[in-house]
Scaffold this motif. Structure first.
Motif, short mmCIF file in Angstrom:
data_model
loop_
_atom_site.label_atom_id
_atom_site.label_comp_id
_atom_site.label_asym_id
_atom_site.label_seq_id
_atom_site.Cartn_x
_atom_site.Cartn_y
_atom_site.Cartn_z
N LYS A 283 0.86 -1.17 0.00
CA LYS A 283 0.00 0.00 0.00
C LYS A 283 0.90 1.23 0.00
O LYS A 283 2.04 1.18 0.45
CB LYS A 283 -0.94 0.02 1.21
CG LYS A 283 -0.27 0.26 2.55
CD LYS A 283 -1.31 0.37 3.66
CE LYS A 283 -0.64 0.68 5.01
NZ LYS A 283 -1.66 0.83 6.08
N ASP B 169 -4.85 1.07 -5.99
CA ASP B 169 -5.40 -0.16 -5.42
C ASP B 169 -5.28 -1.33 -6.40
O ASP B 169 -6.20 -1.63 -7.15
CB ASP B 169 -6.86 0.05 -5.03
CG ASP B 169 -7.47 -1.18 -4.36
OD1 ASP B 169 -6.69 -2.07 -3.93
OD2 ASP B 169 -8.71 -1.26 -4.28
N ALA C 117 -3.51 5.27 2.07
CA ALA C 117 -4.41 4.38 2.79
C ALA C 117 -4.57 4.87 4.22
O ALA C 117 -4.08 4.27 5.16
CB ALA C 117 -3.88 2.95 2.76
N LYS D 111 -6.27 7.01 -4.19
CA LYS D 111 -6.43 5.76 -3.45
C LYS D 111 -6.96 4.65 -4.36
O LYS D 111 -6.48 3.52 -4.33
CB LYS D 111 -7.39 5.97 -2.27
CG LYS D 111 -7.55 4.75 -1.38
CD LYS D 111 -8.43 5.06 -0.19
CE LYS D 111 -8.58 3.83 0.72
NZ LYS D 111 -9.43 4.13 1.89
#
Length: 440
Positions: free
Chosen positions: A198, A260, A203, A256
């Protein structure tokens, strides 16, 4: 994480790479400020053929003779251990360890006339990523930083992202240079193939993480306020604007979502290869879809002084073959290849003659680069080397010409004039010429 530093790594020089900027005085260029401003204003806007660019940077220097410019008829100590295979282009053969890319040569421009003009690490990162020789008093901006300045922000995304940390910063490689820190890349140093990958600060899932991020941002603001007493107001204003935008972006939903990778199905992730380079290529595709203008995907370990053939066959080349070919295939399927320029190269070539430790050393007069997409004329080989892969014998393409081709394809005028932080005028790409075989 908004990280403008690069973590340490080592090549054959044994010197750890660290980020440090050198902004100093420049030699006189023969242009006064009025002439500079007039030239800047009169520079015609170039028509962009490509909207985005993905640069695949192979740090250390990939062997041209063991990949895309094999010499099957050369003596054994030159041709090495690999055989060759046909490609989709008549009479063009690749090393037998790149079968996937060999099937996609109709979508590639293979620049066998690439002349790196340099055989030294560190200096190569600056030269190859900017088209300018290293100058301690004048760090030139890399391609991504120029694009960031010219294009700006789109869709709430940072314009320039670097994946991985395999860029040598000792000689200002891969940075914004005299354009200023606000055009440096947003760096993602962590391995995207890791199960728990991540991007830190993207995050933010708990209140504690949010408070920690806000605290770091406040500390950064305090530092910036302190530096205002010693730096020019224009520099600080630009940097403040950059950090304000970056803080908003990295805490927003668009970034974000783009980062992902878990939202991709397993079939797609497997097609790219579940390693750092393969997943970096996949992440690059997601980022340009989200609005990032320029993505540099880095891969290290290409400095193969020893065990060249084992390193290439077991780890390095299969990752490129799978990840690069998947990227081209994926962009094409999605209708994005024509508007996305993809470029592959590294520091320089490797010695044609194999050394006593089954390796190949640095080679400054021959290498290979590949371009795809971006509206280029692909499905061809540009230039060639001699029978022993030692020197370019037809259509030489230097680093400045690669730079000119990238800029021309992205619609950046080669004769754009910039003003350095001390007020001096500098032309973007005065010596390079776009490769005419590639640009219609």
């Amino acid at each position: 994480m908004l990280d403008l530093r690069t973590g340490s790594a080592r090549d054959c020089s044994g010197i750890a790479r660290r980020t440090f900027l050198r902004v100093g005085g420049l030699a006189a260029f023969g242009l006064g400020l009025p002439q500079y401003l007039r030239a800047r204003a009169e520079a015609p806007a170039a028509k962009a053929k490509a909207k985005r660019c993905i640069l695949l940077w192979m740090q250390g220097g990939p062997s041209h003779i063991d990949t895309f410019d094999p010499k099957p008829d050369a003596p054994a100590e030159i041709r090495g251990e690999f055989g060759t295979i046909p490609t989709t282009l008549p009479g063009v053969r690749f090393a037998d360890i790149v079968p996937m890319l060999a099937k996609q040569t109709d979508k590639l421009a293979i620049i066998r006339g690439h002349d790196p003009k340099n055989g030294s690490h560190g200096v190569a990162d600056h030269l190859m990523m900017s088209g300018h020789k290293f100058n301690a008093s004048l760090p030139f901006p890399c391609f991504g930083s120029v694009v960031a300045k010219e294009r700006g922000y789109e869709n709430g995304m940072l314009p320039f992202v670097q994946l991985g940390k395999n860029i040598d910063r000792r000689f200002n490689g891969g940075i914004a240079g005299f354009l200023g820190d606000q055009f440096n890349p947003f760096e993602v140093p962590d391995d995207p193939s890791a199960p728990q990958f991540k991007v830190r600060d993207l995050a933010v899932t708990t209140e504690a993480e949010r408070i920690r991020l806000d605290r770091r941002y406040a500390m950064l603001a305090d530092l910036e306020n302190y530096q205002k007493t010693t730096e020019s107001s224009s520099v600080m204003k630009a940097r403040d604007e950059f950090y304000e935008k970056a803080h908003g972006i990295i805490t927003g939903p668009v970034a974000k979502k783009a980062f992902d990778l878990k939202s991709e199905n397993d079939k797609t992730r497997t097609r790219y290869g579940k390693n750092s380079l393969g997943q970096g290529c996949l992440l690059a595709r997601r980022l340009i879809e989200a609005g990032v203008q320029f993505v540099t995907v880095t891969d290290g370990g290409w400095d193969t002084h020893t065990n060249n053939f084992k390193s290439l066959k077991d780890r390095l080349v299969p990752r490129v073959d799978q990840g690069f070919s998947a990227l081209i295939e994926d962009l094409d399927t999605r209708g994005m290849l024509d508007e996305t320029l993809v470029v592959w190269f590294g520091d320089f070539g490797r010695t044609p003659k194999v050394n006593p430790t089954a390796g190949r050393d640095h080679w400054s007069t021959a290498g290979v680069a590949i371009m795809a997409g971006g509206g280029l004329k692909v499905g061809q080989v540009v230039g060639k080397t001699n029978a022993l892969a030692e020197v370019v014998t037809d259509t030489p393409v230097g680093p400045q010409d690669i730079a000119a081709t990238i800029y021309a394809t992205l619609g950046v005028n080669l004769h754009t004039w910039y003003k350095t932080q001390d007020g001096r005028p500098v032309e973007l790409c005065p010596e390079g010429k776009p490769v005419k075989q590639l640009i219609g």
